[in-house]
Write a protein that holds these residues in place. Sequence first.
Motif, PDB file in Angstrom:
ATOM      1  N   ASN A  98      -1.341   3.057  -5.448  1.00 41.00           N
ATOM      2  CA  ASN A  98      -0.022   3.554  -5.047  1.00 41.00           C
ATOM      3  C   ASN A  98      -0.129   4.791  -4.175  1.00 41.00           C
ATOM      4  O   ASN A  98       0.618   4.950  -3.201  1.00 41.00           O
ATOM      5  N   ASP A  99      -1.050   5.678  -4.510  1.00 40.35           N
ATOM      6  CA  ASP A  99      -1.249   6.879  -3.690  1.00 40.35           C
ATOM      7  C   ASP A  99      -1.670   6.499  -2.270  1.00 40.35           C
ATOM      8  O   ASP A  99      -1.147   7.029  -1.289  1.00 40.35           O
TER       9      ASP A  99
ATOM     10  N   ASN B 295       4.689   8.339  -2.888  1.00 40.30           N
ATOM     11  CA  ASN B 295       5.182   7.987  -4.218  1.00 40.30           C
ATOM     12  C   ASN B 295       5.604   9.244  -4.979  1.00 40.30           C
ATOM     13  O   ASN B 295       6.296   9.148  -5.994  1.00 40.30           O
ATOM     14  N   PHE B 296       5.239  10.413  -4.467  1.00 36.92           N
ATOM     15  CA  PHE B 296       5.706  11.692  -5.008  1.00 36.92           C
ATOM     16  C   PHE B 296       6.787  12.264  -4.097  1.00 36.92           C
ATOM     17  O   PHE B 296       6.683  13.390  -3.607  1.00 36.92           O
ATOM     18  N   GLN B 297       7.827  11.499  -3.878  1.00 41.98           N
ATOM     19  CA  GLN B 297       8.885  11.936  -2.964  1.00 41.98           C
ATOM     20  C   GLN B 297       9.615  13.170  -3.466  1.00 41.98           C
ATOM     21  O   GLN B 297      10.053  14.002  -2.663  1.00 41.98           O
ATOM     22  N   ILE B 298       9.793  13.306  -4.762  1.00 36.57           N
ATOM     23  CA  ILE B 298      10.523  14.473  -5.282  1.00 36.57           C
ATOM     24  C   ILE B 298       9.777  15.749  -4.918  1.00 36.57           C
ATOM     25  O   ILE B 298      10.365  16.702  -4.376  1.00 36.57           O
ATOM     26  N   GLU B 299       8.487  15.782  -5.219  1.00 38.37           N
ATOM     27  CA  GLU B 299       7.686  16.970  -4.902  1.00 38.37           C
ATOM     28  C   GLU B 299       7.628  17.190  -3.391  1.00 38.37           C
ATOM     29  O   GLU B 299       7.684  18.338  -2.924  1.00 38.37           O
ATOM     30  N   HIS B 300       7.491  16.095  -2.644  1.00 41.84           N
ATOM     31  CA  HIS B 300       7.427  16.238  -1.189  1.00 41.84           C
ATOM     32  C   HIS B 300       8.724  16.821  -0.631  1.00 41.84           C
ATOM     33  O   HIS B 300       8.693  17.674   0.265  1.00 41.84           O
TER      34      HIS B 300
ATOM     35  N   ASN C   1      -1.836  17.756  -3.394  1.00 41.23           N
ATOM     36  CA  ASN C   1      -1.446  18.642  -4.497  1.00 41.23           C
ATOM     37  C   ASN C   1      -0.190  18.189  -5.227  1.00 41.23           C
ATOM     38  O   ASN C   1       0.214  18.822  -6.210  1.00 41.23           O
ATOM     39  N   TYR C   2       0.450  17.125  -4.759  1.00 42.21           N
ATOM     40  CA  TYR C   2       1.703  16.701  -5.387  1.00 42.21           C
ATOM     41  C   TYR C   2       1.534  16.421  -6.879  1.00 42.21           C
ATOM     42  O   TYR C   2       2.366  16.829  -7.695  1.00 42.21           O
TER      43      TYR C   2
END
Length: 481
Positions: free
Chosen positions: A410-411, A418-423, A433-434
């Motif tokens: 997925n990464d 896949n870490f849209q919130i952190e991005h 680092n997400y």
Amino acid sequence: MKFEEKFEGTGSLVEKCQPYLDQIHQANGKPVANGKAEAYVRQEVNGKSNVFNKSLNTYTWEEIQRHNQEADQWLVIDRKVYNVTDWADKHPGGHRVLNHYAGEDATDAFRAMHLDLDIVKLYLKPLLIGELAPEEPSQERNKSPQLVADFQELHRTLKAMNMFSANMGFFFIHLAQILILEVLAWLILLHFGNGWTVTIFISFLLTVSQAQSSFLQHDVGHLSMFKKSKWNHLMQKFVMCHLKGLSANWWNYRHFQHHVKPNIYPKDPDIDVGPLFLLGDSQPVKYGKKKIKYIDYEKQHLYFYMVGLPLLMPIYFNLQSMQVMYLRKYWVDIAWVSSFYIRYFITFGPFYGIFGTVLLIFFVKFLESPWIGYVTQMSHIPMKMSGEENRDWLSTQVLATCNIEQSFFNDWFTGHLNFQIEHHLFPTMPRHNYHKVSPLVKSLCAKHGLQYVSKPMLKAFGDIVRALKKSAALWMDAYYE
């Protein structure tokens, strides 16, 4: 408004803004002479100028909120009030980004979108017109002071943890992956010839290369790789224009608007896709009540597969990029994008000819398109869409985005999106680092009652279609009532 008026150049902040430093204005409107404006501004920042030693005007939020039009734009950063009306057209991120925050507190957006605050602050001082009155809160009264304070404390904590420092080796490995795939495709073609099997296989390699170039360009576009913006500027031209054949300036201006106001009508261009698609809860009802039926929106989830996914990259983005470059006269981007086509014709032209090479380019973009379409839309279309509600930065981003569960595949497949919130909360944070900051963000959301959504990838794919069906049902109810 004409189409060509919608896009602004971006590029390197220092390169773009340097001409304006030479005639930057003081608060009283008198230009600084003799070409030493940058030194003058630095002097102001260091408190050596007498201009700003005088008492500043004070304003209430009610007064500031009245200055929210394109011809009259004020915004607040760290309790200071700035008049950005004349500066907006010079803003490297485009004038619309500033206009989206006119009349509002832009403190967290300002910190989130700029990597080197010391450089950017040079351009704020001449725009300073006052400060919030002592009795006024630091944010608008509809925002939670504790939530804003907690998020700002988290931001400071992450900076202290060096979460905004990039591992250059990580990004060069990804660049090497892209270049190896490109060279491998050419070597296979050189060795085996241009049979159908070989053509399909090299198209697959080039598709992977193009998709990974999209993700790498996304990193560079957010200035997360190089602290010296001139190097970042050059790298983005290479990846976006030379490797992908799209305008970097076009992408920056469009994408920055999406980041500052995600899923907010009409400020986010990514959800302003009418009349082809109707998204969210309000747009379908608006079209339905006005009896607008350009297309049978009841079937929009079907033509999302037939039109939206396969034609996003080769048609919509490609033609829009070319149109904007031509209308806005982005000559540097045009030269870089030309190098993309020249490279393809030199590499593949001897095997496929000019027409065959054009077909190869289109076919690769056609294959890449569903990949990019799913990755970019699965975290936004199913989430909340609304008009401007002037929420705090944390709430704005979390309500409009969701994460996809982490795994090695997925990464890689999503370029860590896949870490849209952190991005979205920290756009200049390097993507490696997400996963480290995700638990802290999740904890903060839980403290303030914000739902931190994370789901399996296949469910996220399906949620796109379910969201389109829901919007279509709203349109039908309003249209046939």
